[in-house]
Each structure stands twice: as C-alpha cells, then as structure tokens.
Design an enzyme around this catalytic site. Structure first.
Site, PDB file in Angstrom:
ATOM      1  N   GLU A   4       0.783  -1.240   0.000  1.00 25.12           N
ATOM      2  CA  GLU A   4       0.000   0.000   0.000  1.00 25.12           C
ATOM      3  C   GLU A   4       0.815   1.290   0.000  1.00 25.12           C
ATOM      4  OE1 GLU A   4      -3.033  -0.279   3.049  1.00 25.12           O
ATOM      5  OE2 GLU A   4      -4.032  -1.920   2.027  1.00 25.12           O
ATOM      6  N   GLU A  63      -5.964  -8.220  -0.518  1.00 27.46           N
ATOM      7  CA  GLU A  63      -6.628  -7.929   0.766  1.00 27.46           C
ATOM      8  C   GLU A  63      -8.055  -7.510   0.480  1.00 27.46           C
ATOM      9  OE1 GLU A  63      -4.983  -4.975   3.408  1.00 27.46           O
ATOM     10  OE2 GLU A  63      -2.964  -5.789   3.269  1.00 27.46           O
TER      11      GLU A  63
HETATM   12  C1  BGC Z   1      -3.354  -2.978   7.197  1.00 23.64           C
HETATM   13  C2  BGC Z   1      -4.051  -3.483   8.408  1.00 23.64           C
HETATM   14  C3  BGC Z   1      -5.497  -3.081   8.372  1.00 23.64           C
HETATM   15  C4  BGC Z   1      -6.110  -3.493   7.062  1.00 23.64           C
HETATM   16  C5  BGC Z   1      -7.501  -2.989   6.947  1.00 23.64           C
HETATM   17  C6  BGC Z   1      -4.033  -3.523   6.021  1.00 23.64           C
HETATM   18  O1  BGC Z   1      -3.312  -3.215   4.881  1.00 23.64           O
HETATM   19  O2  BGC Z   1      -2.042  -3.393   7.214  1.00 23.64           O
HETATM   20  O3  BGC Z   1      -3.429  -3.020   9.564  1.00 23.64           O
HETATM   21  O4  BGC Z   1      -6.177  -3.734   9.395  1.00 23.64           O
HETATM   22  O5  BGC Z   1      -5.355  -3.038   5.980  1.00 23.64           O
HETATM   23  O6  BGC Z   1      -7.553  -1.625   7.186  1.00 23.64           O
END
Ligand code: BGC
Length: 346
Positions: free
Chosen positions: A167, A285
């Site tokens: 990210e 993710e």
């Molecule tokens: C972060 C996490 C977070 C998640 C959702 C991830 O990329 O590293 O810490 O909980 O995104 O926000």
C-alpha cells in the site's frame, strides 16, 4: 481392375473430393494457461496472516503465528498465505541496514511451515510507515532490505512470491511509485531472476490509482495486486485506526441495487486494466471488520469472492484470526459464516 477402370475410379474420387464442401473450421482450443497464470491461480483461496509479523513485534497486536495454524488453514481449503512483515522494525537504521538475524530466522520458519503444508506464500514489506512521508530518505534502506531477503530466499521454490511494498501512499505518489517499480525490480532480479513479483497500486493499494500503475513492459513475471475495502465506511465502521469510524456504525450492505452495481463496476475496472496490460490480478486484501452486522458481512465478503472468481482474479482474505478474522483463536474454531462466504464450494 484394368488400367482404364482404375483411372475412372480415381477420376470419380477426385471429382467427389473436389465437390465436398470445405470442412467447418474447428473452434480454436483455449490456449493452455501460462506458468504465471497457474501460479496466480494457486494463490486462491488465500488468507492473510495479518497482525502478527506486521505488528511492531509479533504478539503485540494479539497474534502469534502458531505451528498448528498451517494445518488448520490448509484443512479449511485455503491454498495460500500472504505473510505481511514489518521488516523496517527489525532492520538497522544505518547502512548497511542489517536485518536482525533472529527475526529473519523467524520469517524463514513461518515461510518454511507454509510451504511444507503446500501453501503458496506471498511475503511483503508491510507498515514501513516512516517511508511514506520521506520516500527519498528510505529508498536505499528498502533496497537493502530486499537485497537481504532476496539473498536469503534465493533458492526457495517458485511457490514463494515477493511483494516489495504494501500500500504505497502519501509522498510515495503514483508517479514516484512508477519510478520505484523498475528500481525495485532490478534489485530483486539481481538475486531472484525467476521469482514472481507483485506490485500494488499507489494511494493505499485500492482501485483509485490503478490506471496510473505502470509495470515495465520488459518485466513479464509480475502479478498486479489490488486491495478492496469499498465502501470504506461500511467495511471500516468502528475500526479504531480509522478516524471518525464510530459514526459509520450501522451501515449495511446487500448484494442488490446500486451497491451491487457499484461493486461490479469496480471489478470491471480492474479487469479492464488486467486485459489492457496483460497482467494477472491478485486481490491481496479485502474484508469487512467484525463490527459489521453478520448478514451484511457475509453478503459483501461472498460477493467479493464471486466478483473476483468470475473475472479470474486470485484472492486472499484480510485476515486469519484478528479483527477481521475468519478464525477465532480463543475458541479455536472457524467463524463458519465467514468461512462459507469465502470458500463457497465447501
Ligand atoms: C493494514 C491493516 C489493516 C487493514 C484494513 C491492512 O493493509 O495493514 O493493519 O487492518 O489493511 O484496514
């Protein structure tokens, strides 16, 4: 048969042959999937081992990766783990930026366990927070980190994938990120010429800056990774790290109307990028926090899986056993409603 008869038979055969209508053109068989596509498919279904090695120290955010997790993950039907790692918290701040050897051994152990359980692995650099406000000051250190990781895992099988930076955001703008991608690629190719790499998008890994992402055309062994948490106020309602998120509590989501249409449009955008740039996609993710009501959470999660699979994207849910967790590490049981939303043919 005398010679005259033989000639007549031949003549009839030839005439008939020339009268035969042309054979219909056979439908082209789909091309066999390439090695890269196969590797990408082997990532699905995947799970993030989040909030463990990406915490300032493992355990500080309530998650220690236990040996038995790998079997529990494999048995549930997952094929891969993404291992987010906060290397920056375990690396000297001065050149030559040595990674702590105990921490390196711990990451090796986790990756070895995953590979032993036939889980494909994505390892990244996660939460390198200071980098994003002063990228130029941290590039050399990031390269040194990847040089050491690259050397350390150079002999590992192709089932280990490197994702150089989770990210990118803030001062690591889309334009600067595009400048960094070839630099990082060059570094990684010096130790791992054949390893699959993964690059995500600037502005926090989502779809907003996907169209700006440029991967060098000469680099073929790359998967593009995208994160999906939209609508953000819905998925992050009540999440302590998102300012103002208590006001979003109670937002719901259903797989119908405008909400469903918007998700479809978002995924079409990703697909269009994938086709235009000829890059496989890994939805690295996605998740809706535990504060979301169960019906909406199940609807949203299973829809993301369906939209991904429909378009041939591989995916990894965020995350295994913390605030988004599909697994409850206190009762040592899966949250069945979420597991079923993820692995839908079980
Ligand atoms: C972060 C996490 C977070 C998640 C959702 C991830 O990329 O590293 O810490 O909980 O995104 O926000």
């Amino acid at each position: 048969m005398n010679q005259k008869m033989a000639i007549s038979v031949l003549f009839v055969v030839l005439v008939c042959f020339s009268c035969t209508p042309p054979a219909p053109v056979e439908e082209t068989q789909p091309l066999p999937p390439t090695t890269l596509e196969l590797l990408n498919q082997s990532l699905s279904p995947g799970i993030n081992l989040g909030n463990a090695l990406d915490a300032p120290a493992e355990g500080e955010w309530g998650v220690v990766i236990k040996d038995e997790y790998f079997e529990i993950i494999k048995d549930a039907g997952f094929n891969s783990v993404r291992v987010p790692v906060r290397w920056s918290a375990h690396t000297d701040t001065l050149a030559p930026f040595t990674i702590d050897s105990v921490f390196m051994a711990r990451v090796h152990y986790v990756i070895d366990m995953a590979l032993k359980h036939d889980l494909t692995v994505v390892v990244n650099t996660h939460h390198y927070n200071s980098l994003f406000n002063a990228p130029a000051e941290h590039l050399e250190r990031l390269l040194a980190i990847w040089h050491q990781i690259g050397q350390s895992f150079a002999t590992y099988p192709a089932q280990l994938v490197f994702e150089p930076l989770n990210e990118p955001h803030a001062k690591l703008t889309p334009a600067l990120w595009n400048e960094w991608i070839p630099i990082l690629t060059k570094e990684l190719r010096s130790t791992n010429p054949d390893r699959t790499l993964m690059f995500g998008t600037a502005n926090w890994g989502g779809i907003s800056k996907l169209d700006s992402l440029v991967i060098p055309e000469t680099e073929h062994n790359v998967i593009v990774t995208v994160h999906y948490y939209d609508p953000y106020h819905f998925t992050h309602q009540g999440a302590s790290w998102s300012e103002g998120s208590d006001e979003w509590l109670g937002l719901t989501w259903a797989a119908e109307g405008e909400q469903l249409a918007q998700m479809g449009k978002d995924f079409d955008k990703i697909k269009a990028y994938s086709v235009k740039n000829n890059r496989p996609i890994y939805m690295g993710e996605f998740g809706a926090f535990s504060t979301v009501d169960t019906t909406s959470r199940v609807a949203w999660t299973s829809q993301v899986v369906q939209e991904s699979e429909k378009r041939g994207f591989s995916w990894a849910y965020w995350e295994f056993c913390s605030g988004f967790g599909v697994y409850d590490s206190e009762s040592d049981t899966y949250r069945d409603f979420l597991l079923k939303a993820l692995i839908q043919d079980k």
